[in-house]
Design a protein around this motif. Structure first.
Motif, PDB file in Angstrom:
ATOM      1  N   SER A   1     -18.526 -12.170  14.713  1.00 32.05           N
ATOM      2  CA  SER A   1     -19.378 -11.986  15.885  1.00 32.05           C
ATOM      3  C   SER A   1     -20.012 -10.605  15.946  1.00 32.05           C
ATOM      4  CB  SER A   1     -18.558 -12.221  17.157  1.00 32.05           C
ATOM      5  OG  SER A   1     -17.473 -11.294  17.228  1.00 32.05           O
ATOM      6  N   LYS A   2     -19.486  -9.667  15.164  1.00 34.42           N
ATOM      7  CA  LYS A   2     -20.001  -8.297  15.221  1.00 34.42           C
ATOM      8  C   LYS A   2     -19.547  -7.524  13.989  1.00 34.42           C
ATOM      9  CE  LYS A   2     -15.967  -6.825  17.943  1.00 34.42           C
ATOM     10  NZ  LYS A   2     -15.514  -6.174  19.183  1.00 34.42           N
ATOM     11  N   PRO A   3     -20.195  -6.385  13.695  1.00 35.92           N
ATOM     12  CA  PRO A   3     -19.730  -5.521  12.612  1.00 35.92           C
ATOM     13  C   PRO A   3     -18.339  -4.985  12.935  1.00 35.92           C
ATOM     14  CG  PRO A   3     -21.977  -4.966  13.253  1.00 35.92           C
ATOM     15  CD  PRO A   3     -21.455  -5.894  14.302  1.00 35.92           C
ATOM     16  N   MET A   4     -17.501  -4.905  11.908  1.00 37.98           N
ATOM     17  CA  MET A   4     -16.120  -4.459  12.105  1.00 37.98           C
ATOM     18  C   MET A   4     -15.762  -3.375  11.094  1.00 37.98           C
ATOM     19  SD  MET A   4     -14.809  -6.205  14.632  1.00 37.98           S
ATOM     20  CE  MET A   4     -13.023  -6.040  14.420  1.00 37.98           C
ATOM     21  N   ILE A   5     -14.925  -2.446  11.540  1.00 34.78           N
ATOM     22  CA  ILE A   5     -14.326  -1.467  10.641  1.00 34.78           C
ATOM     23  C   ILE A   5     -13.177  -2.187   9.936  1.00 34.78           C
ATOM     24  CG2 ILE A   5     -13.073   0.713  10.472  1.00 34.78           C
ATOM     25  CD1 ILE A   5     -14.646   1.600  12.999  1.00 34.78           C
ATOM     26  N   LEU A   6     -13.221  -2.220   8.607  1.00 37.98           N
ATOM     27  CA  LEU A   6     -12.288  -3.021   7.824  1.00 37.98           C
ATOM     28  C   LEU A   6     -11.230  -2.169   7.155  1.00 37.98           C
ATOM     29  CD1 LEU A   6     -14.833  -5.371   5.988  1.00 37.98           C
ATOM     30  CD2 LEU A   6     -13.792  -5.700   8.237  1.00 37.98           C
ATOM     31  N   GLY A   7     -10.009  -2.671   7.116  1.00 33.63           N
ATOM     32  CA  GLY A   7      -8.968  -2.023   6.329  1.00 33.63           C
ATOM     33  C   GLY A   7      -7.996  -1.194   7.142  1.00 33.63           C
ATOM     34  N   LYS A   8      -6.823  -1.006   6.555  1.00 31.87           N
ATOM     35  CA  LYS A   8      -5.773  -0.217   7.161  1.00 31.87           C
ATOM     36  C   LYS A   8      -5.457   0.953   6.241  1.00 31.87           C
ATOM     37  CE  LYS A   8      -3.974  -4.566   8.956  1.00 31.87           C
ATOM     38  NZ  LYS A   8      -2.916  -5.600   8.840  1.00 31.87           N
ATOM     39  N   VAL A   9      -5.243   2.118   6.821  1.00 34.44           N
ATOM     40  CA  VAL A   9      -5.025   3.330   6.042  1.00 34.44           C
ATOM     41  C   VAL A   9      -3.548   3.636   5.942  1.00 34.44           C
ATOM     42  CG1 VAL A   9      -5.496   5.808   5.879  1.00 34.44           C
ATOM     43  CG2 VAL A   9      -7.270   4.250   6.738  1.00 34.44           C
ATOM     44  N   THR A  10      -3.089   3.870   4.705  1.00 37.51           N
ATOM     45  CA  THR A  10      -1.709   4.304   4.448  1.00 37.51           C
ATOM     46  C   THR A  10      -1.763   5.661   3.794  1.00 37.51           C
ATOM     47  OG1 THR A  10      -1.009   2.003   4.093  1.00 37.51           O
ATOM     48  CG2 THR A  10       0.462   3.735   3.289  1.00 37.51           C
ATOM     49  N   LEU A  11      -1.125   6.631   4.398  1.00 42.64           N
ATOM     50  CA  LEU A  11      -1.158   8.008   3.865  1.00 42.64           C
ATOM     51  C   LEU A  11      -0.018   8.213   2.877  1.00 42.64           C
ATOM     52  CD1 LEU A  11      -1.950   9.962   7.154  1.00 42.64           C
ATOM     53  CD2 LEU A  11      -3.549   9.161   5.401  1.00 42.64           C
ATOM     54  N   ALA A  12      -0.261   9.081   1.906  1.00 47.46           N
ATOM     55  CA  ALA A  12       0.757   9.365   0.892  1.00 47.46           C
ATOM     56  C   ALA A  12       1.862  10.218   1.501  1.00 47.46           C
ATOM     57  CB  ALA A  12       0.107  10.095  -0.282  1.00 47.46           C
TER      58      ALA A  12
ATOM     59  N   ALA B   1       0.820  -1.213   0.000  1.00 52.06           N
ATOM     60  CA  ALA B   1       0.000   0.000   0.000  1.00 52.06           C
ATOM     61  C   ALA B   1       0.853   1.262   0.000  1.00 52.06           C
ATOM     62  CB  ALA B   1      -0.934  -0.006   1.201  1.00 52.06           C
ATOM     63  N   ALA B   2       2.013   1.238   0.635  1.00 50.77           N
ATOM     64  CA  ALA B   2       2.876   2.423   0.646  1.00 50.77           C
ATOM     65  C   ALA B   2       3.330   2.777  -0.762  1.00 50.77           C
ATOM     66  CB  ALA B   2       4.083   2.180   1.550  1.00 50.77           C
ATOM     67  N   GLU B   3       3.557   1.752  -1.580  1.00 51.18           N
ATOM     68  CA  GLU B   3       3.946   1.995  -2.977  1.00 51.18           C
ATOM     69  C   GLU B   3       2.792   2.579  -3.768  1.00 51.18           C
ATOM     70  OE1 GLU B   3       6.305   2.673  -5.778  1.00 51.18           O
ATOM     71  OE2 GLU B   3       7.228   1.376  -4.279  1.00 51.18           O
ATOM     72  N   VAL B   4       1.578   2.084  -3.513  1.00 49.20           N
ATOM     73  CA  VAL B   4       0.395   2.636  -4.176  1.00 49.20           C
ATOM     74  C   VAL B   4       0.223   4.106  -3.803  1.00 49.20           C
ATOM     75  CG1 VAL B   4      -2.098   2.443  -4.492  1.00 49.20           C
ATOM     76  CG2 VAL B   4      -0.730   0.370  -4.175  1.00 49.20           C
ATOM     77  N   ALA B   5       0.357   4.405  -2.526  1.00 53.27           N
ATOM     78  CA  ALA B   5       0.206   5.789  -2.057  1.00 53.27           C
ATOM     79  C   ALA B   5       1.264   6.695  -2.666  1.00 53.27           C
ATOM     80  CB  ALA B   5       0.274   5.821  -0.531  1.00 53.27           C
ATOM     81  N   ALA B   6       2.494   6.204  -2.754  1.00 53.58           N
ATOM     82  CA  ALA B   6       3.584   7.015  -3.301  1.00 53.58           C
ATOM     83  C   ALA B   6       3.358   7.324  -4.776  1.00 53.58           C
ATOM     84  CB  ALA B   6       4.912   6.284  -3.115  1.00 53.58           C
TER      85      ALA B   6
END
Length: 391
Positions: free
Chosen positions: A380-391, A126-131
């Protein structure tokens, strides 16, 4: 929350390339967000990259160096695909959601060092995508669901509900990618059933590569020339996965090279032609889907939407271009009074649908909203999905 243009990026189990969907997502008070597809771009993998990805998926042993290099190379390819899509459609995105390339998925717990373990792994740094894009990137969507006891799949149902739910008609959203997966949405109900039914293009493509040195069966023409070996289909339908109850998800771990070996060996034992083998692989795909509908979906709809006017079976994915597969699917469903169409007929290009779903999942993560459907994944419950990578 505000309206954003999100670049959703999907590369599926078939590993034939990348779909980028540029989607405007607008929040609405007391309602699901509004989704508008602004543009779609398909970027095929090079022949060598596709071969490397497929080898990594099915490799019993592979070096850490090879996986690291592939992880970073895919990040470059995803980033370049997003840039190309923005240039092609002259649209600037605010955010990117990148599913990544699944190389291993184990939705059902197996013992590892004496402890039951579920795991999944998607490549694409993801860091490469952001860059390369200058955009914040949401990636690695599946792990949070797994930590909540889910299988990390399927994740598209939340999109299916927003885009296709109907007050008076049952809706079945069938994706024919490498794997066949579906979402069942009863008319006027908040209940959702979703699961992977088994192989789709993965099995057909592998047979085409092995037997004809071609990447896929264009229009299903090769299968149309062959004869289905029904006894082989029935034997393969005894595979344990097909009889599992939901939640369930699968991939090349269940239906990869070893499964293709078995299918071809059984067909050759019956003195089948290569065309017969393609016909049998195609029929197995269709019959496994129809079996899943009869055994899992039909009872679910009967319990949750008994007064629905009708059922719409709406198909997406590369398999929609396989005429033989689609003809057999219609032949199995239409006698039940089920209308079969494609998402193209409902305003969403079949090749763009899953990329649009990951644009939505990225938007949900950016706004700290849950993205899984626990009834689909088993979480078991709703979840916030994904990790954020900043540019």
């Amino acid at each position: 929350m505000k309206s954003l243009v999100v670049a959703g990026v999907m590369s599926g189990t078939s590993a034939d390339g990348i779909d980028v969907a540029l989607v405007r997502i607008t929040p609405r008070e007391d309602a699901a967000p509004k989704l508008k597809l602004l543009g779609h771009t398909a970027v095929p993998y090079s022949k060598k990259l596709r071969a490397t990805v497929l080898a990594a998926m099915d490799a019993p042993n592979i070096s850490a160096a090879e996986l690291a290099r592939l992880h970073w190379r895919l990040g470059e390819v995803y980033g370049d695909a997003i840039v190309a899509a923005q240039q092609q459609h002259r649209i600037k995105a605010h955010l990117a959601g990148v599913h990544g390339q699944t190389i291993y998925h184990q939705g059902i717990a197996q013992k590892y060092f004496g402890t039951p373990l579920r795991c999944t792994w998607q490549l694409g740094e993801a860091a490469e995508v952001a860059a390369r894009t200058g955009l914040p990137v949401v990636s690695d969507f599946r792990p949070a669901d797994i930590t909540a006891g889910g299988q990390g799949a399927p994740l598209v149902p939340i999109f299916d509900r927003i885009a296709f739910a109907h007050p008076k008609r049952n809706r079945i959203l069938q994706n024919l990618g490498g794997i066949a997966n579906l979402t069942a949405i009863p008319a006027g109900s908040k209940e959702t059933l979703a699961f992977d039914s088994g192989p789709a293009n993965m099995l057909i493509d592998a047979c085409m590569q092995r037997l004809f040195n071609r990447t896929y069966d264009r229009n299903g023409a090769t299968a149309a020339k062959g004869k289905t070996l029904q006894p082989v289909v029935e034997q393969l339908l005894q595979t344990k996965y097909f009889s599992l109850q939901t939640p369930k998800s699968c991939g090349r771990e269940e239906f990869g090279e070893a499964y293709v070996d078995r299918l071809i060996a059984l067909c050759k034992k019956a003195r089948a032609t290569n065309e017969d083998i393609l016909a049998t692989a195609t029929a197995l795909t269709v019959q496994s889907i129809l079996s899943a509908y009869r055994n899992l979906v039909w009872p679910f709809l009967g319990q949750n939407a008994p007064l629905a006017d009708a059922t719409d079976y709406i198909v997406a994915g590369g398999g929609t271009s396989n005429r033989t597969l689609m003809q057999q699917l219609r032949a199995g469903l239409e006698p039940l009074g089920i209308s079969v169409s494609t998402t193209d007929e409902h305003g969403i290009p079949s090749q763009a649908k899953e990329a649009m779903a990951f644009a939505l999942l990225a938007w949900l993560r950016w706004n700290n909203l849950p993205g899984n459907v626990p009834s689909a994944t088993g979480a078991s419950k709703p979840m916030i999905l994904g990790k954020v990578t900043l540019a």
